[in-house]
Design a protein around this motif. Structure first.
Motif, mmCIF file in Angstrom:
data_model
loop_
_atom_site.group_PDB
_atom_site.id
_atom_site.type_symbol
_atom_site.label_atom_id
_atom_site.label_comp_id
_atom_site.label_asym_id
_atom_site.label_seq_id
_atom_site.Cartn_x
_atom_site.Cartn_y
_atom_site.Cartn_z
ATOM 1 N N TYR A 1 -43.601 20.735 -54.257
ATOM 2 C CA TYR A 1 -44.570 19.835 -54.878
ATOM 3 C C TYR A 1 -45.767 19.646 -53.953
ATOM 4 N N CYS A 2 -46.961 19.614 -54.552
ATOM 5 C CA CYS A 2 -48.188 19.425 -53.783
ATOM 6 C C CYS A 2 -49.071 18.376 -54.454
ATOM 7 N N TRP A 3 -49.850 17.707 -53.632
ATOM 8 C CA TRP A 3 -50.848 16.766 -54.125
ATOM 9 C C TRP A 3 -52.016 16.789 -53.153
ATOM 10 N N SER A 4 -53.232 16.780 -53.679
ATOM 11 C CA SER A 4 -54.448 16.628 -52.879
ATOM 12 C C SER A 4 -55.312 15.576 -53.537
ATOM 13 N N GLY B 1 -44.512 10.529 -52.335
ATOM 14 C CA GLY B 1 -45.772 10.796 -51.649
ATOM 15 C C GLY B 1 -45.903 10.206 -50.265
ATOM 16 N N VAL B 2 -44.834 9.728 -49.680
ATOM 17 C CA VAL B 2 -44.773 9.143 -48.333
ATOM 18 C C VAL B 2 -45.913 8.144 -48.161
ATOM 19 N N ASP B 3 -46.907 8.419 -47.329
ATOM 20 C CA ASP B 3 -47.970 7.437 -47.078
ATOM 21 C C ASP B 3 -48.998 7.345 -48.209
ATOM 22 N N PHE B 4 -48.914 8.241 -49.191
ATOM 23 C CA PHE B 4 -49.842 8.232 -50.316
ATOM 24 C C PHE B 4 -49.125 7.961 -51.641
ATOM 25 N N ALA B 5 -47.954 7.365 -51.600
ATOM 26 C CA ALA B 5 -47.117 7.177 -52.797
ATOM 27 C C ALA B 5 -47.843 6.433 -53.917
ATOM 28 N N GLU B 6 -48.707 5.486 -53.568
ATOM 29 C CA GLU B 6 -49.371 4.680 -54.589
ATOM 30 C C GLU B 6 -50.408 5.467 -55.385
ATOM 31 N N CYS C 1 -50.474 9.148 -55.312
ATOM 32 C CA CYS C 1 -50.053 10.544 -55.369
ATOM 33 C C CYS C 1 -49.371 10.896 -56.696
ATOM 34 N N THR C 2 -49.864 11.948 -57.334
ATOM 35 C CA THR C 2 -49.208 12.522 -58.512
ATOM 36 C C THR C 2 -48.999 13.996 -58.217
ATOM 37 N N PHE D 1 -41.393 16.862 -45.813
ATOM 38 C CA PHE D 1 -42.786 16.543 -46.157
ATOM 39 C C PHE D 1 -43.729 16.937 -45.030
ATOM 40 N N TYR D 2 -44.970 17.216 -45.431
ATOM 41 C CA TYR D 2 -46.050 17.515 -44.497
ATOM 42 C C TYR D 2 -47.299 16.857 -45.071
ATOM 43 N N GLU D 3 -47.896 15.945 -44.316
ATOM 44 C CA GLU D 3 -49.080 15.204 -44.771
ATOM 45 C C GLU D 3 -50.290 15.593 -43.937
ATOM 46 N N ILE D 4 -51.437 15.643 -44.603
ATOM 47 C CA ILE D 4 -52.679 15.971 -43.911
ATOM 48 C C ILE D 4 -53.719 14.875 -44.193
#
Length: 166
Positions: A138-141, A121-126, A128-129, A161-164
């Motif tokens: 794979y997607c996560w919001s 999850g790069v910057d949201f790894a903690e 992100c599921t 990866f692409y983060e928003i």
């Protein structure tokens, strides 16, 4: 007195104009996201050099500096930074390649090496599921939030990866 006011108005307008130009130029230069295709084209044939970067970052546990990146990848690179991330049993090196926007309204893109070939999850790894929406995609919001991550396995151990952030 009128002359002094006129001079002050001109000075303020000049300041606003130069500040406005500087702001415009800085905003215009803030859109350098890379596409999945650009990343695929870039890593094709460079996996040995990129793996060397990943090994160095994982060994040192700290980001590679620009001199190290250029020394391994050369001057013509889309990589702006490389940093090791240890997430439980998954050891990852993130290769940041660009972004757009300012502050809380931003988007970032790049790729990463996942030692265990696990999406990250790069910057949201903690928090992100991921949900696998298609094979190797794979997607996560964030629930009730405005952050999301899209990641795609490009080859074994390598992901785009692409983060928003909104």
């Amino acid at each position: 007195m009128k002359r002094l006011i006129a001079i002050l108005v001109v000075v303020v307008l000049l300041m606003l104009t130069s500040c406005g130009q500087a702001l415009f130029l800085s905003l215009a230069s803030c859109d350098n996201n890379v596409s999945q295709k650009e990343v695929c084209d870039y890593i094709d044939g460079k996996t040995d050099s990129l793996k060397e970067c990943a090994d160095r970052a994982l060994q040192s546990g700290s980001p590679l500096n620009n001199e190290e990146l250029v020394g391994i990848l050369g001057e013509e690179t889309i990589v702006e930074g490389a940093r090791a991330e240890i997430d439980g049993q998954n050891r990852v090196v993130v290769f940041d390649c660009g972004g757009s926007g300012i502050g809380g309204d931003s988007e970032y893109s790049g790729f990463y090496y996942s030692e265990n070939d696990i999406p990250f999850g790069v910057d949201f790894a903690e928090i992100c599921t991921f949900t696998e929406t298609e094979p190797d995609t794979y997607c996560w919001s964030e629930e009730g939030g405005s952050h999301s991550v899209y990641t795609v396995r490009l080859t074994e151990n390598w992901f785009y990866f692409y983060e928003i952030y909104h």
